[in-house]
Scaffold this motif. Structure first.
Motif, mmCIF file in Angstrom:
data_model
loop_
_atom_site.group_PDB
_atom_site.id
_atom_site.type_symbol
_atom_site.label_atom_id
_atom_site.label_comp_id
_atom_site.label_asym_id
_atom_site.label_seq_id
_atom_site.Cartn_x
_atom_site.Cartn_y
_atom_site.Cartn_z
ATOM 1 N N GLY A 173 29.097 -16.911 42.853
ATOM 2 C CA GLY A 173 29.729 -16.000 43.797
ATOM 3 C C GLY A 173 29.048 -14.653 43.890
ATOM 4 N N THR A 174 27.768 -14.571 43.546
ATOM 5 C CA THR A 174 27.028 -13.311 43.608
ATOM 6 C C THR A 174 26.389 -13.167 44.982
ATOM 7 O OG1 THR A 174 26.542 -13.459 41.254
ATOM 8 C CG2 THR A 174 25.216 -11.937 42.547
ATOM 9 N N PRO A 175 26.648 -12.095 45.716
ATOM 10 C CA PRO A 175 25.999 -11.919 47.027
ATOM 11 C C PRO A 175 24.508 -11.654 46.864
ATOM 12 C CG PRO A 175 27.245 -9.955 46.451
ATOM 13 C CD PRO A 175 27.557 -10.976 45.394
ATOM 14 N N TYR A 176 23.741 -12.043 47.853
ATOM 15 C CA TYR A 176 22.294 -11.853 47.807
ATOM 16 C C TYR A 176 21.756 -11.801 49.221
ATOM 17 C CZ TYR A 176 22.153 -16.887 48.761
ATOM 18 O OH TYR A 176 22.330 -18.121 49.319
ATOM 19 N N LYS A 177 20.511 -11.323 49.333
ATOM 20 C CA LYS A 177 19.805 -11.268 50.597
ATOM 21 C C LYS A 177 18.441 -11.920 50.430
ATOM 22 C CE LYS A 177 21.917 -7.097 52.596
ATOM 23 N NZ LYS A 177 21.641 -5.724 53.111
ATOM 24 N N LEU A 178 18.099 -12.800 51.338
ATOM 25 C CA LEU A 178 16.808 -13.485 51.326
ATOM 26 C C LEU A 178 15.898 -12.838 52.360
ATOM 27 C CD1 LEU A 178 15.191 -15.908 50.158
ATOM 28 C CD2 LEU A 178 16.059 -17.257 52.074
ATOM 29 N N SER A 179 14.667 -12.523 51.949
ATOM 30 C CA SER A 179 13.728 -11.878 52.864
ATOM 31 C C SER A 179 13.326 -12.825 53.986
ATOM 32 C CB SER A 179 12.483 -11.414 52.099
ATOM 33 O OG SER A 179 11.817 -12.518 51.525
ATOM 34 N N SER A 180 12.708 -12.278 55.012
ATOM 35 C CA SER A 180 12.336 -13.082 56.182
ATOM 36 C C SER A 180 11.306 -14.151 55.836
ATOM 37 C CB SER A 180 11.781 -12.171 57.278
ATOM 38 O OG SER A 180 10.660 -11.428 56.800
ATOM 39 N N ASP A 181 10.411 -13.879 54.885
ATOM 40 C CA ASP A 181 9.414 -14.877 54.506
ATOM 41 C C ASP A 181 9.902 -15.821 53.416
ATOM 42 O OD1 ASP A 181 9.553 -13.028 52.501
ATOM 43 O OD2 ASP A 181 7.389 -12.666 52.368
ATOM 44 N N GLY A 182 11.100 -15.606 52.899
ATOM 45 C CA GLY A 182 11.660 -16.483 51.888
ATOM 46 C C GLY A 182 11.051 -16.326 50.515
ATOM 47 N N SER A 234 11.303 -13.340 48.621
ATOM 48 C CA SER A 234 11.970 -12.302 47.839
ATOM 49 C C SER A 234 13.479 -12.465 47.981
ATOM 50 C CB SER A 234 11.553 -10.903 48.287
ATOM 51 O OG SER A 234 10.155 -10.727 48.158
ATOM 52 N N ILE A 235 14.200 -12.186 46.902
ATOM 53 C CA ILE A 235 15.661 -12.256 46.882
ATOM 54 C C ILE A 235 16.173 -10.944 46.304
ATOM 55 C CG2 ILE A 235 17.678 -13.392 45.875
ATOM 56 C CD1 ILE A 235 16.202 -16.004 45.974
ATOM 57 N N SER A 236 17.097 -10.321 47.023
ATOM 58 C CA SER A 236 17.710 -9.069 46.583
ATOM 59 C C SER A 236 19.155 -9.329 46.210
ATOM 60 C CB SER A 236 17.628 -8.007 47.681
ATOM 61 O OG SER A 236 16.293 -7.775 48.068
ATOM 62 N N VAL A 237 19.610 -8.650 45.172
ATOM 63 C CA VAL A 237 20.988 -8.762 44.686
ATOM 64 C C VAL A 237 21.555 -7.352 44.555
ATOM 65 C CG1 VAL A 237 20.562 -10.929 43.479
ATOM 66 C CG2 VAL A 237 20.232 -8.773 42.277
ATOM 67 N N PRO A 238 22.880 -7.197 44.443
ATOM 68 C CA PRO A 238 23.437 -5.860 44.244
ATOM 69 C C PRO A 238 22.847 -5.165 43.027
ATOM 70 C CG PRO A 238 25.163 -7.408 44.828
ATOM 71 C CD PRO A 238 23.926 -8.217 44.641
ATOM 72 N N SER A 239 22.647 -3.858 43.157
ATOM 73 C CA SER A 239 22.001 -3.102 42.078
ATOM 74 C C SER A 239 22.783 -3.180 40.781
ATOM 75 C CB SER A 239 21.835 -1.637 42.507
ATOM 76 O OG SER A 239 21.081 -1.550 43.690
ATOM 77 N N THR A 240 24.106 -3.252 40.883
ATOM 78 C CA THR A 240 24.914 -3.300 39.653
ATOM 79 C C THR A 240 24.761 -4.617 38.912
ATOM 80 O OG1 THR A 240 26.790 -4.032 41.006
ATOM 81 C CG2 THR A 240 26.588 -1.664 40.574
ATOM 82 N N ASP A 241 24.388 -5.692 39.627
ATOM 83 C CA ASP A 241 24.259 -7.010 38.998
ATOM 84 C C ASP A 241 22.811 -7.433 38.817
ATOM 85 O OD1 ASP A 241 27.013 -7.090 39.110
ATOM 86 O OD2 ASP A 241 27.050 -8.161 41.031
ATOM 87 N N ALA A 242 21.835 -6.579 39.167
ATOM 88 C CA ALA A 242 20.429 -6.996 39.148
ATOM 89 C C ALA A 242 19.967 -7.348 37.735
ATOM 90 C CB ALA A 242 19.546 -5.892 39.733
ATOM 91 N N ALA A 243 20.257 -6.489 36.760
ATOM 92 C CA ALA A 243 19.790 -6.750 35.398
ATOM 93 C C ALA A 243 20.407 -8.028 34.831
ATOM 94 C CB ALA A 243 20.130 -5.557 34.499
ATOM 95 N N ARG A 244 21.704 -8.224 35.061
ATOM 96 C CA ARG A 244 22.373 -9.418 34.523
ATOM 97 C C ARG A 244 21.821 -10.684 35.166
ATOM 98 N NH1 ARG A 244 26.228 -12.441 36.499
ATOM 99 N NH2 ARG A 244 26.591 -10.972 38.206
ATOM 100 N N VAL A 245 21.590 -10.658 36.484
ATOM 101 C CA VAL A 245 21.073 -11.843 37.176
ATOM 102 C C VAL A 245 19.666 -12.175 36.691
ATOM 103 C CG1 VAL A 245 20.355 -12.718 39.430
ATOM 104 C CG2 VAL A 245 22.528 -11.514 39.196
ATOM 105 N N LYS A 246 18.825 -11.154 36.484
ATOM 106 C CA LYS A 246 17.469 -11.414 35.991
ATOM 107 C C LYS A 246 17.489 -12.082 34.622
ATOM 108 C CE LYS A 246 15.216 -7.575 38.431
ATOM 109 N NZ LYS A 246 14.484 -6.293 38.265
ATOM 110 N N VAL A 247 18.352 -11.575 33.738
ATOM 111 C CA VAL A 247 18.421 -12.153 32.395
ATOM 112 C C VAL A 247 18.946 -13.577 32.446
ATOM 113 C CG1 VAL A 247 19.519 -11.931 30.135
ATOM 114 C CG2 VAL A 247 18.638 -9.905 31.280
#
Length: 528
Positions: free
Chosen positions: A73-82, A84-97
């Protein structure tokens, strides 16, 4: 209720009409700016800031990460070229780990852990399926290793493993081959050492794979190891190293000349220009020399000596008869000999000398100065237009000695006239800091004038604002109604004796004509 609302509305309208046009405009502008600021701040603090968490993804990794984010249930954004994936700044570190710990980032390559982590069937896998998975896993492992190398951004590997023949020896077995395509990071140019590292990594990771069966390519060209003539990277590094060495040599010569001559002229009255040509050829030579131990007598050390002496003795008939009288005799030679005694002696001597056998492996210096020129610019003493000739000659002689010492190993013998052409001494007055610099912009008078105009404009604007505010205040005071000119309503309290009737008349007057009621109250208060 409706009458009360109407009263409030009339009061508001009356209060609003008491303002001037400028006050109304200022009030509306202030309220609009406050509302706009509230809306913008609400939007700013309520929106979600996204941070790029993963870049350079291929379709496989991007699909895996999107599935994981959807499940959590984590929101994300996919770049136009597919990629890169962006996630909310507050959840970025947790998602990477979380994603890094689960090994989802494989750059499209499947290693042994994924290939053989789960079987395709309950009873196991066939040999054909095993071979396909093994090749895919081996390709993925080599790709992951190459992407950890310096400068490699993405790698694609295709390995061809030949079929094993149990009847062939290890020399007769077919060799494996590998094709590698590398994408480097922006601005990175691999050196020959980096290229050799890529080849060695692929060679050691794949069994029975020689270097000549490995092909490594990039977007620009094919990369070659050192054994195949791949010297472009090392050649570039060597040229750069030679240029740096030449600049260092010229800088050292310049510093030495400045330090020496500054004692005569001063540190701020000399400038030196040095130009050189160096030979970076490195020569190796091997000498085998034989020299005597005793160079004065040109003799070596006696290591062995042998002397042989032989003496022989015997008897013989002496010569006799008449010389040349017999038949067939030689004229003048005795015809016969008589017996007599004879002795002989033989001496021989053999002496073996040991000499010095010298073998020299000579490596010449990595660079030799082939040409050197030194140009010196000096400032004459105060009050003089140029240096005196004896001083210039002395400095030129010093520079000739310096050039001659550096060119001693060049292999060319230079005369004094040739050395004099390689040095030059010039005398010129320097541009000191006390002299006015050339005018490249506005003069000080223009700057002062512009500043005065700007100050006058600011003062004028302030005066106009103050005058407008004062005029607006005076207009507001003039617009206020005067209580003296108020026309009082016709309410006859003398003829009314009942208080209830008076109260009813006042209430009626307040409802129908609130302005007249207010003026009446003001008049009563003023009279009291």
């Amino acid at each position: 209720m409706n009458e009360r609302i109407a009263q409030y509305r009339e009061k508001v309208v009356q209060y609003w009409n008491n303002f001037s046009k400028k006050q109304k405009t200022l009030f509306i502008s202030t309220v609009g700016i406050i509302l706009l600021a509230i809306i913008l701040l609400t939007i700013q603090f309520s929106k979600t800031d996204y941070e790029v968490a993963f870049t350079g993804l291929d379709s496989t990794d991007a699909a895996g990460i999107m599935t994981y984010l959807d499940s959590n249930g984590t929101p994300y954004k996919l770049s136009s070229d597919g990629a890169s994936i962006s996630v909310p700044s507050t959840d970025a570190a947790r998602v990477k780990v979380d994603i890094g710990s689960q090994g989802m980032l494989q750059s499209g390559s499947i290693g042994f852990d994924k290939a053989f982590g789960s079987s395709s069937s309950v009873i196991g896998m066939t040999d054909q399926e095993f071979n396909v998975k093994y090749k895919s896993a081996l390709n993925g492992e080599v790709e992951q290793l190459l992407e950890r190398m310096n400068g490699v951004q993405n790698a694609k590997v295709l390995i061809n493993l030949p079929a094993q023949n149990v009847f062939a020896s290890s020399e007769e077995q077919e060799r494996a081959s590998a094709s590698v395509v590398l994408d480097f990071k922006p601005g990175f140019r691999p050196t020959q050492d980096n290229i050799d590292g890529y080849f060695n990594l692929v060679k050691t990771a794949i069994p029975n794979l020689p270097i000549e069966n490995i092909t490594v390519s990039s977007e620009e060209n094919e990369l070659l190891p050192s054994g195949k003539g791949g010297t472009s990277g090392s050649l570039t590094g060597a040229v750069q190293e030679n240029l740096n060495l030449q600049k260092k040599f010229e800088s050292d010569v310049k510093q030495s000349v400045q330090q020496f001559l500054s004692k005569l002229t001063g540190p701020d009255k000399i400038d030196v220009l040095v130009a050189s040509k160096l030979n970076f050829d490195q020569v190796r030579s091997n000498e085998k020399l034989v020299t005597p131990v005793d160079e004065e007598n040109m003799k070596g050390i006696e290591i062995s000596a042998q002397k042989v002496q032989n003496t022989y003795s015997g008897t013989a008939n002496p010569d006799g008869g008449i010389a040349g009288t017999g038949q067939g005799d030689v004229p003048g030679y005795p015809s016969s000999s008589s017996g007599g005694g004879s002795t002989s002696e033989e001496n021989s001597s053999t002496i073996n000398y040991e000499v010095n056998h010298i073998t020299r492996d000579i490596v010449s210096s990595p660079y030799v100065v082939k040409d050197l020129t030194i140009n010196v610019l000096l400032e004459p003493p105060t009050g003089q237009n140029s240096l005196d000739q004896p001083t210039q000659d002395a400095i030129a002689k010093i520079l000739k000695n310096i050039v001659a010492s550096y060119l001693a190993d060049s292999g060319v013998t230079y005369t004094d006239a040739q050395l004099a052409q390689k040095v030059s001494v010039l005398s010129q007055t320097f541009q000191s800091g006390d002299q006015p610099a050339p005018k490249t912009g506005l003069s000080s008078m223009w700057l002062w004038g512009i500043g005065a105009v700007a100050l006058l404009a600011v003062g004028t604007a302030g005066f106009l604002i103050y005058r407008n505010r004062k005029r607006a205040k005076e207009e507001e005071e003039e617009d206020l109604p005067l209580p003296v000119a108020t026309e009082f309503p016709s309410v006859t309290l003398e003829s009314v004796t009942n208080e209830n009737q008076v109260r009813k008349q006042l209430e009626t007057l307040a409802k129908k004509k609130p302005d007249e009621f207010v003026n009446l109250l003001r008049t009563w208060l003023a009279e009291e």
